[in-house]
Scaffold this motif. Structure first.
Motif, PDB file in Angstrom:
ATOM      1  N   GLY A 272      14.703  -1.464 -10.875  1.00 19.17           N
ATOM      2  CA  GLY A 272      15.731  -2.549 -11.545  1.00 19.17           C
ATOM      3  C   GLY A 272      15.803  -3.664 -11.089  1.00 19.17           C
ATOM      4  O   GLY A 272      16.263  -4.737 -11.418  1.00 19.17           O
TER       5      GLY A 272
ATOM      6  N   ASP B 248       9.072   2.574  -5.102  1.00 21.03           N
ATOM      7  CA  ASP B 248       9.937   1.067  -5.438  1.00 21.03           C
ATOM      8  C   ASP B 248       8.951   0.948  -6.804  1.00 21.03           C
ATOM      9  O   ASP B 248       7.752   0.168  -6.565  1.00 21.03           O
ATOM     10  CB  ASP B 248       9.783   0.536  -4.409  1.00 21.03           C
ATOM     11  N   THR B 249       9.549   1.110  -7.889  1.00 25.48           N
ATOM     12  CA  THR B 249       8.463   0.742  -9.094  1.00 25.48           C
ATOM     13  C   THR B 249       9.008  -0.562  -9.834  1.00 25.48           C
ATOM     14  O   THR B 249      10.120  -0.528 -10.037  1.00 25.48           O
ATOM     15  CB  THR B 249       8.898   1.992 -10.243  1.00 25.48           C
TER      16      THR B 249
ATOM     17  N   GLN C 268       9.390  -3.601 -16.555  1.00 24.40           N
ATOM     18  CA  GLN C 268      10.402  -4.381 -17.278  1.00 24.40           C
ATOM     19  C   GLN C 268      10.435  -3.571 -18.706  1.00 24.40           C
ATOM     20  O   GLN C 268       9.545  -3.012 -18.855  1.00 24.40           O
ATOM     21  CB  GLN C 268       9.984  -5.840 -17.723  1.00 24.40           C
ATOM     22  N   THR C 269      11.564  -4.117 -19.450  1.00 20.96           N
ATOM     23  CA  THR C 269      11.549  -3.576 -20.832  1.00 20.96           C
ATOM     24  C   THR C 269      10.451  -3.859 -21.473  1.00 20.96           C
ATOM     25  O   THR C 269       9.952  -2.910 -22.271  1.00 20.96           O
ATOM     26  CB  THR C 269      12.911  -4.269 -21.463  1.00 20.96           C
TER      27      THR C 269
ATOM     28  N   ASP D  88       9.093 -13.314 -13.580  1.00 24.21           N
ATOM     29  CA  ASP D  88       9.303 -13.166 -11.977  1.00 24.21           C
ATOM     30  C   ASP D  88       8.617 -13.811 -11.119  1.00 24.21           C
ATOM     31  O   ASP D  88       7.480 -14.160 -11.520  1.00 24.21           O
ATOM     32  CB  ASP D  88       9.169 -11.630 -11.729  1.00 24.21           C
TER      33      ASP D  88
ATOM     34  N   ARG E 220      14.089 -13.043 -10.543  1.00 27.45           N
ATOM     35  CA  ARG E 220      13.633 -13.823 -11.909  1.00 27.45           C
ATOM     36  C   ARG E 220      13.576 -15.346 -11.476  1.00 27.45           C
ATOM     37  O   ARG E 220      14.189 -15.803 -10.797  1.00 27.45           O
ATOM     38  CB  ARG E 220      14.770 -13.673 -12.856  1.00 27.45           C
TER      39      ARG E 220
ATOM     40  N   ARG F 144      20.219  -6.533 -16.566  1.00 28.70           N
ATOM     41  CA  ARG F 144      19.648  -8.120 -17.196  1.00 28.70           C
ATOM     42  C   ARG F 144      20.825  -8.650 -17.979  1.00 28.70           C
ATOM     43  O   ARG F 144      21.339  -8.134 -18.859  1.00 28.70           O
ATOM     44  CB  ARG F 144      18.418  -8.113 -17.959  1.00 28.70           C
TER      45      ARG F 144
HETATM   46  C1  6R9 Z   1      12.857  -1.379 -15.624  1.00 23.90           C
HETATM   47  C2  6R9 Z   1      13.633  -2.779 -15.462  1.00 23.90           C
HETATM   48  C3  6R9 Z   1      13.285  -6.248 -15.462  1.00 23.90           C
HETATM   49  C4  6R9 Z   1      13.464  -6.981 -14.302  1.00 23.90           C
HETATM   50  C5  6R9 Z   1      12.351  -7.584 -13.671  1.00 23.90           C
HETATM   51  C6  6R9 Z   1      12.769  -7.943 -12.108  1.00 23.90           C
HETATM   52  C7  6R9 Z   1      13.421  -6.553 -11.845  1.00 23.90           C
HETATM   53  C8  6R9 Z   1      12.860  -4.332 -11.868  1.00 23.90           C
HETATM   54  C9  6R9 Z   1      12.142  -4.048  -9.710  1.00 23.90           C
HETATM   55  C10 6R9 Z   1      12.565  -5.426 -10.206  1.00 23.90           C
HETATM   56  C11 6R9 Z   1      11.871  -5.934  -8.012  1.00 23.90           C
HETATM   57  C12 6R9 Z   1      11.665  -3.668  -8.684  1.00 23.90           C
HETATM   58  N1  6R9 Z   1      12.949  -5.598 -11.400  1.00 23.90           N
HETATM   59  N2  6R9 Z   1      12.317  -3.502 -11.219  1.00 23.90           N
HETATM   60  N3  6R9 Z   1      12.544  -6.471  -9.100  1.00 23.90           N
HETATM   61  N4  6R9 Z   1      11.586  -4.549  -7.708  1.00 23.90           N
HETATM   62  N5  6R9 Z   1      11.193  -2.411  -8.389  1.00 23.90           N
HETATM   63  O1  6R9 Z   1      14.499  -2.622 -14.814  1.00 23.90           O
HETATM   64  O2  6R9 Z   1      13.603  -3.375 -16.549  1.00 23.90           O
HETATM   65  O3  6R9 Z   1      15.845  -4.151 -17.330  1.00 23.90           O
HETATM   66  O4  6R9 Z   1      13.869  -5.191 -18.311  1.00 23.90           O
HETATM   67  O5  6R9 Z   1      14.532  -5.617 -15.890  1.00 23.90           O
HETATM   68  O6  6R9 Z   1      14.249  -6.057 -13.441  1.00 23.90           O
HETATM   69  O7  6R9 Z   1      13.120  -8.918 -12.135  1.00 23.90           O
HETATM   70  O8  6R9 Z   1      11.639  -8.631 -14.279  1.00 23.90           O
HETATM   71  P1  6R9 Z   1      14.469  -4.542 -17.129  1.00 23.90           P
END
Ligand code: 6R9
Length: 641
Positions: free
Chosen positions: A384, A408-409, A412-413, A497, A512, A523
């Motif tokens: 997230g 730590d994954t 994005q949507t 990002d 972002r 988001r």
């Molecule tokens: C799956 C999800 C996407 C945005 C993405 C980034 C941030 C998500 C992250 C992360 C660093 C991680 N993001 N996972 N930043 N490390 N492990 O969250 O989708 O709601 O579309 O958000 O979240 O900035 O561009 P979504």
């Protein structure tokens, strides 16, 4: 984060049982997958999915439009449900549910089949079939999963709207996709109270001409109004429906769902995912990233209203025949140890959550954790937002007892499935880094011209090869799809990002770089909040920005100028906070409202958010201010701090 030097290797014990147990194996498979992606994906698609008609062409790529597995046909619901019935999994639990009040229910794969079959008949009787849109506005209960799968079964396109969104947001989403059916519940339990979902639906669909039917689940038993000829109780519709339903086959590229997400302009974007490619990405990544084993009990705390709930509660896990734990309510109901109670009570083995939740657990105190064993856990995940090393270490020590790897994954949507991640039996982890790309995924850090930057330098994160679970377009707005993702670097996917790769090639996501905020892992577009504010009769102009926040990652600060004759006072601040909450949903309520006489603007009239960010963070305004139209505005804002 850039000074983080600690490295945590997978234990020999974990590696020896892992689905992928060494860096050598990762490197070999990864290299193969990006050197000959079509060959790699062809093999995976043939092995992992149940096809009704074999595909002829792996990929047709005419940037930015991808067609994966052309000529093939399948049914996504069959791939998540029916396929397991012929195996030992028929009587295995697909879902174990715990409601907030403490009610517990298990749904086996066979029962999941009956539920989705009966619901598929219900849909067909309502005239819902291939290509029709269905909005799902439900609590986190098994029926929400049934509803998604039954849509897939009949070829309808679902759009799940998070139950915390307002009537206004729900209305916009229903109208954007033209949903014919809305599925909801009377209410949902949250912190001991009933969230009146049906009441919100009633308000939303006053202005949604396409909605013909509302299907209502009885969850809380609260009083609701049912309108004759439009509203149908789930239990009534369900009674007469047959147990068996033969799923039709749909083309690989048949749309599976639309999920709305915030962008950098006002209107949320309807991200469109299709069938075969999406399912393959979700399934393959679940199997490797979560190291799935037949007897795992997997708990992801995300709501199905977000992409994480789609890919890693429903599609990726059920297609693998896993047992998914579903929880309806708040993490601190009745007390701050609810998750730890449930982990011990049910024997949960894999736990996937967000950094903002981890920081809340830290703040609530170690004692709530230490009063539970957590012995069943073997793997932890985070998603997230970037996870700060302190939170990573706490998660590792306190929850994982130094024996669980943390994945730590990053994704994005739009990407549909996990893109950058450790593989838990192979990848040495560095706290705060999402580490290395998943199979078949080719992320790069580039400069403004699209040239890869040297290791150690910051830049923009792109993905330069298509992958099966990528979004196909934005619903009804292919131009915006091209402009948002494929115009910064023509033909190449731009993530929005910023990132950096270290000397080992590890990715460190900075966050972002567009006008999208990340508040508690959700988001939110600055423009969305601003347009909600200026819709208020007393507001002239508004600017929304994010301020670093220890708990939420970012908190929402808004600067507002008022129309003449209105007094800036605390009551109005509260009124504006509630107004945004009502327009968008509680997650968008500003943390701070600041009144200003004027906003800092460029000579061409653009609000300079960078300056507002510095002011909100209590910093001195630095950098180039020569494009400012009037520096006195900044001075006034600072004096007001
Ligand atoms: C799956 C999800 C996407 C945005 C993405 C980034 C941030 C998500 C992250 C992360 C660093 C991680 N993001 N996972 N930043 N490390 N492990 O969250 O989708 O709601 O579309 O958000 O979240 O900035 O561009 P979504």
């Amino acid at each position: 984060m850039s000074r983080e030097k600690r490295v945590f290797k997978p234990s020999a014990e974990f590696a020896s049982q892992a689905n992928l147990g060494s860096m050598a194996a990762y490197k070999r498979l990864y290299t193969e997958s990006v050197n000959s992606p079509e060959k790699f994906w062809e093999k995976q698609a043939k092995e992992l999915l149940v096809w009704r008609r074999q595909f002829k062409k792996v990929l047709k790529w005419k940037a930015p439009h991808a067609e994966w597995f052309g000529g093939g046909a399948l049914n996504v619901c069959e791939n998540c449900v029916d396929r397991h019935l012929k195996t030992e999994r028929a009587n295995k639990a697909a879902l174990i549910f715990e409601g907030e009040p403490g009610d517990v229910r298990t749904v086996t794969y066979k029962q999941l089949y009956f539920h989705t079959s009966r619901l598929a008949h219900v849909f067909e009787n309502m005239g819902i079939g291939q290509g029709d849109r269905v909005a799902i506005y439900m609590p986190m209960v098994p029926e929400a999963v049934f509803a998604m799968l039954a849509c897939a079964r009949v070829g309808a396109i679902h759009t799940v709207v998070f139950g915390g969104f307002s009537a206004e947001s729900l209305k916009d989403r229903i109208n954007d996709c033209g949903a014919k059916l809305v599925i909801t519940a009377d209410g949902s339990w949250r912190r001991g109270k009933i969230v009146p979902l049906k009441q919100t639906v009633d308000a939303a669909i006053e202005k949604t001409p396409t909605v013909q039917t509302v299907l209502v689940l009885r969850r809380c038993g609260n009083d609701i109004k049912m309108r004759d000829g439009r509203d149908v109780w789930w239990h009534d519709a369900w009674l007469g429906a047959p147990n068996h339903h033969k799923p039709k086959a749909f083309p690989s590229e048949h749309p599976l769902f639309i999920l709305y997400t915030s962008g950098s302009t006002g209107k949320p974007k309807g991200v469109l995912h299709t069938s075969a490619g999406y399912l393959l990405g979700a399934k393959l990544s679940s199997q490797y990233v979560f190291d799935l084993k037949e007897d795992d009990l997997y708990f992801c705390s995300a709501d199905i209203g977000w992409i994480t709930g789609h890919s890693y509660v429903v599609y990726g896990l059920l297609s693998n025949g896993a047992t998914v734990f579903l929880y309806e309510g708040a993490p601190n109901q009745p007390g701050p140890d609810r998750f730890w109670q449930m982990i011990d009570r049910h024997g949960i083995t894999i736990f996937y959550t967000a950094p903002t939740a981890i920081r809340a657990f830290m703040r609530w105190g170690d004692n709530y954790v230490l009063s539970h064993h957590l012995k069943s856990l073997r793997l932890l995940g985070s998603v997230g937002e970037p996870i700060n090393p302190e939170a990573w270490m706490w998660y590792y020590r306190m929850i994982g007892k130094k024996k669980c790897p943390i994945v730590d994954t990053w994704w994005q949507t739009e990407t549909g499935s996990i893109m950058i991640t450790p593989l838990p039996g192979a990848t040495p982890c560095k706290p705060g880094s999402a580490t290395l790309p998943f199979f078949g995924i080719s992320p790069k850090v580039v400069d403004d011209k699209g040239k890869e930057v040297p290791k150690g330098s910051g830049g923009k994160l792109i993905i330069d090869k298509p992958w099966p679970s990528m979004l196909r377009t934005l619903w009804g707005d292919d131009e915006r799809f091209k402009n948002t993702y494929f115009s910064e670097y023509p033909g190449v996917y731009f993530t929005g990002d910023g990132a950096r790769q270290d000397k080992d090639g590890y990715f460190w996501i900075v966050g972002r770089i567009d006008d999208v905020l990340n508040i508690s892992g959700h988001r939110l577009g600055t423009a969305e909040v601003e347009s909600a504010l200026v819709a208020h009769p007393k507001v002239a102009e508004a600017a929304a920005i994010g301020r670093p926040d220890e708990l939420k990652g970012q908190s929402l600060v808004v600067f507002v100028t008022l129309k003449a004759g209105n007094e800036p006072n605390d009551d109005l601040k509260e009124e504006l906070r509630n107004h945004v909450g009502k327009e968008i949903g509680a997650i968008a309520k500003p943390d701070v409202v600041r009144f200003a006489a004027a906003l800092p603007k460029t000579r061409s009239g653009k609000i300079m958010r960078r300056i507002l960010k510095e002011i909100a963070a209590g910093k001195e305004v630095k950098g180039d201010t020569t494009t400012l139209e009037d520096f006195a505005v900044v001075a006034a804002l600072q004096a007001d701090d």
